[in-house]
Design a protein around this motif. Structure first.
Motif, PDB file in Angstrom:
ATOM      1  N   LYS A 216     -23.667  12.464  44.302  1.00 11.45           N
ATOM      2  CA  LYS A 216     -22.496  13.302  44.522  1.00 11.45           C
ATOM      3  C   LYS A 216     -21.632  12.634  45.582  1.00 11.45           C
ATOM      4  CE  LYS A 216     -24.805  17.127  45.440  1.00 11.45           C
ATOM      5  NZ  LYS A 216     -25.175  18.543  45.686  1.00 11.45           N
ATOM      6  N   SER A 217     -20.351  12.975  45.591  1.00 15.80           N
ATOM      7  CA  SER A 217     -19.422  12.415  46.571  1.00 15.80           C
ATOM      8  C   SER A 217     -18.544  13.522  47.137  1.00 15.80           C
ATOM      9  CB  SER A 217     -18.531  11.334  45.935  1.00 15.80           C
ATOM     10  OG  SER A 217     -19.303  10.252  45.461  1.00 15.80           O
ATOM     11  N   LEU A 218     -18.178  13.363  48.400  1.00 14.75           N
ATOM     12  CA  LEU A 218     -17.322  14.332  49.083  1.00 14.75           C
ATOM     13  C   LEU A 218     -16.057  13.630  49.554  1.00 14.75           C
ATOM     14  CD1 LEU A 218     -17.150  17.282  50.314  1.00 14.75           C
ATOM     15  CD2 LEU A 218     -17.985  16.239  52.443  1.00 14.75           C
ATOM     16  N   PHE A 241     -10.763  11.992  34.325  1.00 17.57           N
ATOM     17  CA  PHE A 241     -11.645  10.846  34.508  1.00 17.57           C
ATOM     18  C   PHE A 241     -13.125  11.232  34.409  1.00 17.57           C
ATOM     19  CE2 PHE A 241      -7.671   9.286  36.168  1.00 17.57           C
ATOM     20  CZ  PHE A 241      -7.662   7.948  35.777  1.00 17.57           C
ATOM     21  N   ASP A 242     -13.376  12.386  33.789  1.00 16.68           N
ATOM     22  CA  ASP A 242     -14.733  12.825  33.466  1.00 16.68           C
ATOM     23  C   ASP A 242     -15.624  12.968  34.702  1.00 16.68           C
ATOM     24  OD1 ASP A 242     -16.632  13.685  31.609  1.00 16.68           O
ATOM     25  OD2 ASP A 242     -17.518  11.683  31.419  1.00 16.68           O
ATOM     26  N   LEU A 243     -15.038  13.553  35.763  1.00 12.27           N
ATOM     27  CA  LEU A 243     -15.789  13.811  36.993  1.00 12.27           C
ATOM     28  C   LEU A 243     -15.926  15.321  37.163  1.00 12.27           C
ATOM     29  CD1 LEU A 243     -14.061  11.238  39.368  1.00 12.27           C
ATOM     30  CD2 LEU A 243     -16.346  11.038  38.362  1.00 12.27           C
ATOM     31  N   ALA A 270     -18.720   7.349  44.512  1.00 12.65           N
ATOM     32  CA  ALA A 270     -17.303   6.988  44.683  1.00 12.65           C
ATOM     33  C   ALA A 270     -17.009   5.540  44.305  1.00 12.65           C
ATOM     34  CB  ALA A 270     -16.871   7.245  46.122  1.00 12.65           C
ATOM     35  N   GLU A 271     -18.055   4.702  44.173  1.00 13.02           N
ATOM     36  CA  GLU A 271     -17.840   3.293  43.864  1.00 13.02           C
ATOM     37  C   GLU A 271     -17.957   2.987  42.375  1.00 13.02           C
ATOM     38  OE1 GLU A 271     -16.869   0.731  45.936  1.00 13.02           O
ATOM     39  OE2 GLU A 271     -16.458   2.432  47.249  1.00 13.02           O
ATOM     40  N   THR A 272     -18.225   3.988  41.536  1.00 13.82           N
ATOM     41  CA  THR A 272     -18.242   3.747  40.097  1.00 13.82           C
ATOM     42  C   THR A 272     -16.806   3.554  39.600  1.00 13.82           C
ATOM     43  OG1 THR A 272     -18.221   6.118  39.653  1.00 13.82           O
ATOM     44  CG2 THR A 272     -20.369   5.036  39.747  1.00 13.82           C
ATOM     45  N   ASP A 273     -16.666   2.899  38.458  1.00 16.54           N
ATOM     46  CA  ASP A 273     -15.331   2.544  37.963  1.00 16.54           C
ATOM     47  C   ASP A 273     -14.449   3.767  37.735  1.00 16.54           C
ATOM     48  OD1 ASP A 273     -15.902  -0.129  38.045  1.00 16.54           O
ATOM     49  OD2 ASP A 273     -16.468  -0.278  35.930  1.00 16.54           O
ATOM     50  N   ASN A 274     -14.984   4.810  37.079  1.00 16.94           N
ATOM     51  CA  ASN A 274     -14.137   5.969  36.776  1.00 16.94           C
ATOM     52  C   ASN A 274     -13.756   6.726  38.048  1.00 16.94           C
ATOM     53  OD1 ASN A 274     -16.847   6.862  37.013  1.00 16.94           O
ATOM     54  ND2 ASN A 274     -16.340   8.771  35.918  1.00 16.94           N
ATOM     55  N   ALA A 275     -14.650   6.739  39.059  1.00 15.42           N
ATOM     56  CA  ALA A 275     -14.331   7.409  40.314  1.00 15.42           C
ATOM     57  C   ALA A 275     -13.232   6.655  41.063  1.00 15.42           C
ATOM     58  CB  ALA A 275     -15.576   7.538  41.182  1.00 15.42           C
ATOM     59  N   ASP A 288      -2.640  12.537  52.351  1.00 14.23           N
ATOM     60  CA  ASP A 288      -3.775  11.906  53.030  1.00 14.23           C
ATOM     61  C   ASP A 288      -5.013  12.074  52.161  1.00 14.23           C
ATOM     62  OD1 ASP A 288      -5.073  10.697  55.447  1.00 14.23           O
ATOM     63  OD2 ASP A 288      -6.165  12.598  55.397  1.00 14.23           O
ATOM     64  N   LEU A 289      -5.813  11.041  52.043  1.00 11.70           N
ATOM     65  CA  LEU A 289      -7.019  11.078  51.214  1.00 11.70           C
ATOM     66  C   LEU A 289      -8.131  10.292  51.893  1.00 11.70           C
ATOM     67  CD1 LEU A 289      -8.568  11.588  48.516  1.00 11.70           C
ATOM     68  CD2 LEU A 289      -7.483   9.503  47.648  1.00 11.70           C
ATOM     69  N   ARG A 290      -9.295  10.922  52.047  1.00 12.97           N
ATOM     70  CA  ARG A 290     -10.446  10.252  52.673  1.00 12.97           C
ATOM     71  C   ARG A 290     -11.695  10.489  51.846  1.00 12.97           C
ATOM     72  NH1 ARG A 290     -11.898  12.085  58.381  1.00 12.97           N
ATOM     73  NH2 ARG A 290     -13.318  10.323  58.206  1.00 12.97           N
ATOM     74  N   VAL A 291     -12.421   9.434  51.568  1.00 13.90           N
ATOM     75  CA  VAL A 291     -13.755   9.572  50.972  1.00 13.90           C
ATOM     76  C   VAL A 291     -14.738   9.743  52.116  1.00 13.90           C
ATOM     77  CG1 VAL A 291     -15.542   8.477  49.590  1.00 13.90           C
ATOM     78  CG2 VAL A 291     -13.123   8.156  48.982  1.00 13.90           C
ATOM     79  N   LEU A 292     -15.410  10.888  52.153  1.00 11.25           N
ATOM     80  CA  LEU A 292     -16.293  11.215  53.271  1.00 11.25           C
ATOM     81  C   LEU A 292     -17.743  10.809  53.022  1.00 11.25           C
ATOM     82  CD1 LEU A 292     -14.813  14.721  54.121  1.00 11.25           C
ATOM     83  CD2 LEU A 292     -14.521  12.599  55.403  1.00 11.25           C
TER      84      LEU A 292
END
Length: 309
Positions: A216-218, A241-243, A270-275, A288-292
């Motif tokens: 999972k990703s936040l 993007f099928d997430l 978060a490092e997969t291609d579709n993500a 603003d956008l941050r991958v936590l």
């Protein structure tokens, strides 16, 4: 070998003070006490500071409860409005079954005139409190364990805390399992600011793309309100993007009235291609956008400790 040398070889884990807190119990679920030292901190903010300063290797903080929802103290720190925690990331999660007790030196419930606890615990026991101690003053404190320590000093005080906290001298259990839901569960996040080499972007071993473990990703973002339908369009990106979204909550930006920071959790790393493609598209609608962080989904895997990469 000196104690300082021993500690230097172990991993320091920041947890909420004192050691009988639920955060401490969650940390034990995650980390082997034989190879990690649990370092109590007074507040959740103290844990974030220690992780960011790297005075501890990891931190364990409560994020949400199945009965009472998000822990706003933690959310506000993830908002990072003053850019204090830019290196701190989520690298793991843990789930802990939470059962509350009413502890007190008093002989019975009728003798209690004041109750101490953490705001989350009060919210998780609302039905029982209204039925048994309606009208009794409630006092918010930094942790349930701290509540037990305070209540022990007053003959007419009570505390909502764990059964373990009843070890405090002078306290006895007046009621057990007073939470509103029998399956009351709190989710904790494991934090780290230490970068690792290799394919994994987090502290824990991540099996990407067809691995046995689900990730999972936040992330957090603020939308551009100048664009009509920006919030709707930003959420549609995940479907396109099928997430699969598993959570969405928000907190005020405190910069512009009625403008919010959104926290979104989705299935996948978060490092997969579709993500990565989805995040690029999402930037079109965000200020603003941050991958936590990305982490292994531990829901339903109680008792399995993390494996460090």
């Amino acid at each position: 070998m000196h104690f300082a040398q021993v500690v230097a070889r172990l991993r320091l884990i920041g947890i909420s003070r004192p050691r009988t807190s639920y955060s401490h119990q969650a940390a034990i679920e995650c980390f082997d006490p034989n190879t990690h030292v649990f370092e109590p901190k007074t507040t959740i903010e103290d844990i974030f500071v220690a992780v960011e300063d790297r005075t501890v290797t990891y931190g364990v903080v409560p994020f949400e409860n199945s009965t009472n929802g998000s822990v706003v103290f933690t959310l506000d720190l993830f908002c990072d409005r003053s850019s204090q925690y830019r290196s701190t990331r989520v690298c793991g999660e843990a789930y802990l079954d939470v059962h509350h007790c009413l502890l007190s030196p008093a002989k019975d419930l009728k003798s209690i005139t004041k109750i101490y606890s953490h705001p989350q615990a009060f919210g998780q026991c609302e039905t029982w409190l209204n039925a048994n101690l309606k009208g009794v003053e409630r006092v918010d404190v930094s942790s349930t364990s701290k509540a037990a320590q305070i209540a022990a000093g007053f003959e007419d005080a009570g505390a909502i805390a764990s059964k373990i906290a009843s070890d405090v001298k002078g306290l006895k259990i007046l009621a057990e399992n007073i939470e509103d839901s029998h399956d009351n569960t709190t989710r904790f996040f494991v934090l780290s600011a230490t970068k690792r080499s290799g394919v994994s972007t987090g502290e824990w071993t991540v099996e990407e793309g067809g691995g046995k473990k689900k990730d999972k990703s936040l992330l957090s973002f603020t939308i551009d309100h100048k664009l009509p339908g920006a919030l709707c369009d930003s959420l549609r990106v995940f479907k396109d993007f099928d997430l699969n979204l598993t959570s969405i909550v928000s907190r005020p930006t405190r910069v512009v009235k009625w403008n919010y920071i959104f926290f979104v959790e989705f299935e996948g790393h978060a490092e997969t291609d579709n993500a990565k493609q989805a995040l690029e598209e999402l930037k079109r609608y965000c200020v603003d956008l941050r991958v936590l962080g990305s982490y292994v989904d531990k829901q339903g895997r109680k008792g399995s400790r993390y494996k460090e990469s």
